[in-house]
Motif scaffolding. Structure first.
Motif, PDB file in Angstrom:
ATOM      1  N   GLU A 144      -8.184   8.584 -65.989  1.00  0.00           N
ATOM      2  CA  GLU A 144      -7.639   9.845 -65.482  1.00  0.00           C
ATOM      3  C   GLU A 144      -6.275   9.672 -64.822  1.00  0.00           C
ATOM      4  OE1 GLU A 144     -10.488  11.583 -62.865  1.00  0.00           O
ATOM      5  OE2 GLU A 144     -11.902  12.098 -64.477  1.00  0.00           O
ATOM      6  N   GLY A 145      -5.814   8.435 -64.714  1.00  0.00           N
ATOM      7  CA  GLY A 145      -4.527   8.184 -64.079  1.00  0.00           C
ATOM      8  C   GLY A 145      -4.570   8.246 -62.567  1.00  0.00           C
ATOM      9  N   ALA A 146      -5.775   8.194 -61.994  1.00  0.00           N
ATOM     10  CA  ALA A 146      -5.927   8.292 -60.546  1.00  0.00           C
ATOM     11  C   ALA A 146      -5.948   6.927 -59.871  1.00  0.00           C
ATOM     12  CB  ALA A 146      -7.216   9.035 -60.206  1.00  0.00           C
ATOM     13  N   MET A 147      -6.134   5.856 -60.654  1.00  0.00           N
ATOM     14  CA  MET A 147      -6.198   4.506 -60.103  1.00  0.00           C
ATOM     15  C   MET A 147      -5.242   3.595 -60.851  1.00  0.00           C
ATOM     16  SD  MET A 147     -10.303   4.008 -59.407  1.00  0.00           S
ATOM     17  CE  MET A 147     -11.203   5.204 -58.416  1.00  0.00           C
ATOM     18  N   ARG A 148      -4.924   2.492 -60.247  1.00  0.00           N
ATOM     19  CA  ARG A 148      -3.995   1.527 -60.834  1.00  0.00           C
ATOM     20  C   ARG A 148      -4.495   1.069 -62.201  1.00  0.00           C
ATOM     21  NH1 ARG A 148      -4.763  -3.838 -57.119  1.00  0.00           N
ATOM     22  NH2 ARG A 148      -3.583  -4.775 -58.828  1.00  0.00           N
ATOM     23  N   ASP A 149      -3.551   0.912 -63.136  1.00  0.00           N
ATOM     24  CA  ASP A 149      -3.944   0.543 -64.499  1.00  0.00           C
ATOM     25  C   ASP A 149      -3.338  -0.776 -64.946  1.00  0.00           C
ATOM     26  OD1 ASP A 149      -1.306   1.206 -64.792  1.00  0.00           O
ATOM     27  OD2 ASP A 149      -1.639   2.835 -66.244  1.00  0.00           O
ATOM     28  N   ASP A 150      -2.921  -1.595 -63.962  1.00  0.00           N
ATOM     29  CA  ASP A 150      -2.350  -2.893 -64.316  1.00  0.00           C
ATOM     30  C   ASP A 150      -3.420  -3.935 -64.588  1.00  0.00           C
ATOM     31  OD1 ASP A 150      -2.897  -2.613 -61.493  1.00  0.00           O
ATOM     32  OD2 ASP A 150      -1.960  -4.573 -61.188  1.00  0.00           O
ATOM     33  N   VAL A 151      -4.676  -3.596 -64.305  1.00  0.00           N
ATOM     34  CA  VAL A 151      -5.800  -4.487 -64.593  1.00  0.00           C
ATOM     35  C   VAL A 151      -6.897  -3.676 -65.273  1.00  0.00           C
ATOM     36  CG1 VAL A 151      -5.367  -6.141 -62.724  1.00  0.00           C
ATOM     37  CG2 VAL A 151      -6.719  -4.100 -62.268  1.00  0.00           C
ATOM     38  N   ASP A 152      -7.818  -4.362 -65.935  1.00  0.00           N
ATOM     39  CA  ASP A 152      -8.918  -3.674 -66.603  1.00  0.00           C
ATOM     40  C   ASP A 152      -9.983  -3.278 -65.582  1.00  0.00           C
ATOM     41  OD1 ASP A 152     -11.212  -5.868 -66.597  1.00  0.00           O
ATOM     42  OD2 ASP A 152      -9.343  -6.894 -67.139  1.00  0.00           O
ATOM     43  N   PRO A 153     -10.888  -2.368 -65.964  1.00  0.00           N
ATOM     44  CA  PRO A 153     -11.903  -1.874 -65.012  1.00  0.00           C
ATOM     45  C   PRO A 153     -12.778  -2.969 -64.405  1.00  0.00           C
ATOM     46  CG  PRO A 153     -11.794  -0.421 -66.905  1.00  0.00           C
ATOM     47  CD  PRO A 153     -10.935  -1.617 -67.227  1.00  0.00           C
ATOM     48  N   ALA A 154     -13.146  -3.967 -65.200  1.00  0.00           N
ATOM     49  CA  ALA A 154     -13.999  -5.031 -64.662  1.00  0.00           C
ATOM     50  C   ALA A 154     -13.274  -5.812 -63.575  1.00  0.00           C
ATOM     51  CB  ALA A 154     -14.451  -5.962 -65.781  1.00  0.00           C
ATOM     52  N   THR A 155     -12.006  -6.133 -63.830  1.00  0.00           N
ATOM     53  CA  THR A 155     -11.215  -6.851 -62.833  1.00  0.00           C
ATOM     54  C   THR A 155     -11.010  -5.995 -61.594  1.00  0.00           C
ATOM     55  OG1 THR A 155     -10.055  -8.112 -64.549  1.00  0.00           O
ATOM     56  CG2 THR A 155      -9.005  -7.981 -62.385  1.00  0.00           C
ATOM     57  N   LEU A 156     -10.694  -4.725 -61.798  1.00  0.00           N
ATOM     58  CA  LEU A 156     -10.490  -3.838 -60.653  1.00  0.00           C
ATOM     59  C   LEU A 156     -11.769  -3.712 -59.830  1.00  0.00           C
ATOM     60  CD1 LEU A 156      -8.611  -2.057 -59.086  1.00  0.00           C
ATOM     61  CD2 LEU A 156      -9.146  -0.160 -60.631  1.00  0.00           C
ATOM     62  N   GLY A 157     -12.909  -3.641 -60.503  1.00  0.00           N
ATOM     63  CA  GLY A 157     -14.179  -3.579 -59.791  1.00  0.00           C
ATOM     64  C   GLY A 157     -14.385  -4.800 -58.905  1.00  0.00           C
ATOM     65  N   ARG A 158     -14.037  -5.974 -59.414  1.00  0.00           N
ATOM     66  CA  ARG A 158     -14.182  -7.199 -58.614  1.00  0.00           C
ATOM     67  C   ARG A 158     -13.214  -7.200 -57.433  1.00  0.00           C
ATOM     68  NH1 ARG A 158     -14.905  -9.332 -63.865  1.00  0.00           N
ATOM     69  NH2 ARG A 158     -12.718  -9.953 -64.024  1.00  0.00           N
ATOM     70  N   LEU A 159     -12.010  -6.682 -57.640  1.00  0.00           N
ATOM     71  CA  LEU A 159     -11.040  -6.605 -56.557  1.00  0.00           C
ATOM     72  C   LEU A 159     -11.522  -5.647 -55.459  1.00  0.00           C
ATOM     73  CD1 LEU A 159      -7.691  -6.506 -58.577  1.00  0.00           C
ATOM     74  CD2 LEU A 159      -8.593  -8.416 -57.234  1.00  0.00           C
ATOM     75  N   VAL A 160     -12.093  -4.522 -55.870  1.00  0.00           N
ATOM     76  CA  VAL A 160     -12.646  -3.564 -54.903  1.00  0.00           C
ATOM     77  C   VAL A 160     -13.778  -4.223 -54.119  1.00  0.00           C
ATOM     78  CG1 VAL A 160     -13.981  -1.422 -54.685  1.00  0.00           C
ATOM     79  CG2 VAL A 160     -11.956  -1.492 -56.160  1.00  0.00           C
ATOM     80  N   GLU A 161     -14.646  -4.941 -54.814  1.00  0.00           N
ATOM     81  CA  GLU A 161     -15.743  -5.649 -54.143  1.00  0.00           C
ATOM     82  C   GLU A 161     -15.196  -6.651 -53.136  1.00  0.00           C
ATOM     83  OE1 GLU A 161     -19.309  -8.836 -55.212  1.00  0.00           O
ATOM     84  OE2 GLU A 161     -18.287  -7.757 -56.823  1.00  0.00           O
ATOM     85  N   GLY A 162     -14.166  -7.387 -53.535  1.00  0.00           N
ATOM     86  CA  GLY A 162     -13.569  -8.360 -52.627  1.00  0.00           C
ATOM     87  C   GLY A 162     -12.989  -7.710 -51.387  1.00  0.00           C
ATOM     88  N   ALA A 163     -12.408  -6.521 -51.558  1.00  0.00           N
ATOM     89  CA  ALA A 163     -11.852  -5.797 -50.413  1.00  0.00           C
ATOM     90  C   ALA A 163     -12.954  -5.406 -49.435  1.00  0.00           C
ATOM     91  CB  ALA A 163     -11.092  -4.566 -50.894  1.00  0.00           C
ATOM     92  N   CYS A 164     -14.091  -4.993 -49.966  1.00  0.00           N
ATOM     93  CA  CYS A 164     -15.224  -4.623 -49.102  1.00  0.00           C
ATOM     94  C   CYS A 164     -15.765  -5.832 -48.351  1.00  0.00           C
ATOM     95  CB  CYS A 164     -16.329  -3.986 -49.934  1.00  0.00           C
ATOM     96  SG  CYS A 164     -15.888  -2.361 -50.620  1.00  0.00           S
ATOM     97  N   ILE A 165     -15.816  -6.976 -49.010  1.00  0.00           N
ATOM     98  CA  ILE A 165     -16.285  -8.198 -48.354  1.00  0.00           C
ATOM     99  C   ILE A 165     -15.316  -8.619 -47.261  1.00  0.00           C
ATOM    100  CG2 ILE A 165     -16.720 -10.668 -48.698  1.00  0.00           C
ATOM    101  CD1 ILE A 165     -17.803  -9.949 -51.479  1.00  0.00           C
ATOM    102  N   ALA A 166     -14.007  -8.443 -47.518  1.00  0.00           N
ATOM    103  CA  ALA A 166     -13.009  -8.781 -46.502  1.00  0.00           C
ATOM    104  C   ALA A 166     -13.195  -7.922 -45.257  1.00  0.00           C
ATOM    105  CB  ALA A 166     -11.602  -8.593 -47.074  1.00  0.00           C
ATOM    106  N   VAL A 167     -13.511  -6.646 -45.436  1.00  0.00           N
ATOM    107  CA  VAL A 167     -13.771  -5.770 -44.289  1.00  0.00           C
ATOM    108  C   VAL A 167     -15.001  -6.251 -43.530  1.00  0.00           C
ATOM    109  CG1 VAL A 167     -14.478  -3.446 -43.595  1.00  0.00           C
ATOM    110  CG2 VAL A 167     -12.644  -3.744 -45.266  1.00  0.00           C
ATOM    111  N   LEU A 168     -16.051  -6.625 -44.256  1.00  0.00           N
ATOM    112  CA  LEU A 168     -17.264  -7.130 -43.608  1.00  0.00           C
ATOM    113  C   LEU A 168     -16.949  -8.358 -42.770  1.00  0.00           C
ATOM    114  CD1 LEU A 168     -20.354  -7.171 -43.217  1.00  0.00           C
ATOM    115  CD2 LEU A 168     -20.496  -8.512 -45.334  1.00  0.00           C
TER     116      LEU A 168
END
Length: 221
Positions: A144-168
């Motif tokens: 939909e063009g609402a999120m960054r498209d420089d990486v594929d969805p699987a990679t972006l999902g892992r990056l999002v997960e990593g961000a959540c772990i960093a907050v924890l």
């Protein structure tokens, strides 16, 4: 005389209760001190070190049982696909992040243990459906063009997960209040997905109410 036709006997009541007491003690001890020893856990359960090894071959086996059962409880409380299907991509990630924070904020030390080796792999298996939901939200956001498209969805999902772990990690280390941690995890997850923090704030749902996996999302309008 015992024969093969006789059903196997259930574990003795005392053995079952001892195992439950041991798991409860391990949860409490590891939450206070992630490096708690077998001796400390055994003492908290009112058992001997030898009795612990009668239930678990090693400390790692005991901790693995604690973290995987905890992960299963958290996974069961997460939004379902039907809960998320009407939400836009950013709101999906926000709903997942807030529910996850709500479930782990009171057991932060245990949660940190769960995402570290040697326990990361069995915990990852428990959370596989949740990871799929994150990837799906990322794929939709990219399309939909609402999120960054420089990486594929699987990679972006892992990056999002990593961000959540960093907050924890940060919230545990600094003793971040619950409300601030909840906001941090939403902004970090959506920020990693390429959404600026002001827009991310508009996607922040209220903390999930009891018995409800997903709470209403704020209307950006």
């Amino acid at each position: 005389m015992t024969t093969a036709s006789h059903p196997a006997r259930a574990p003795r009541r005392d053995a079952t209760e001892n195992r439950a007491a041991l798991l409860d003690a391990a949860r409490a001890c590891l939450q206070r001190d992630p490096d708690a020893s077998i001796e400390t856990i055994a003492a908290a359960a009112g058992l001997s070190r030898r009795a612990v090894y009668g239930h678990f071959p090693s400390r790692d086996d005991l901790v693995r049982e604690v973290v995987t059962s905890g992960a299963a409880r958290i996974a069961a409380s997460m939004p379902t696909t039907s809960d998320l299907q009407e939400l836009p991509p950013a709101a999906r990630l926000a709903a997942i992040a807030v529910t996850l924070w709500t479930e782990v904020s009171h057991v932060r030390s245990m949660a940190r243990i769960a995402v570290r080796s040697p326990f990361a792999e069995p915990v990852a298996e428990v959370f596989a459906p949740l990871r799929a939901q994150v990837r799906q939200a990322c794929a939709l956001g990219i399309a939909e063009g609402a999120m960054r498209d420089d990486v594929d969805p699987a990679t972006l999902g892992r990056l999002v997960e990593g961000a959540c772990i960093a907050v924890l990690d940060e919230a545990t280390r600094s003793g971040t209040p619950d409300e601030a941690g909840r906001r941090m995890v939403v902004l970090s997850a959506l920020g990693m997905a390429g959404i600026d923090w002001r827009t991310a704030l508009l996607s922040e749902p209220a903390a999930p109410a009891a018995g409800s996996a997903v709470s209403p999302v704020k209307d950006p309008a």
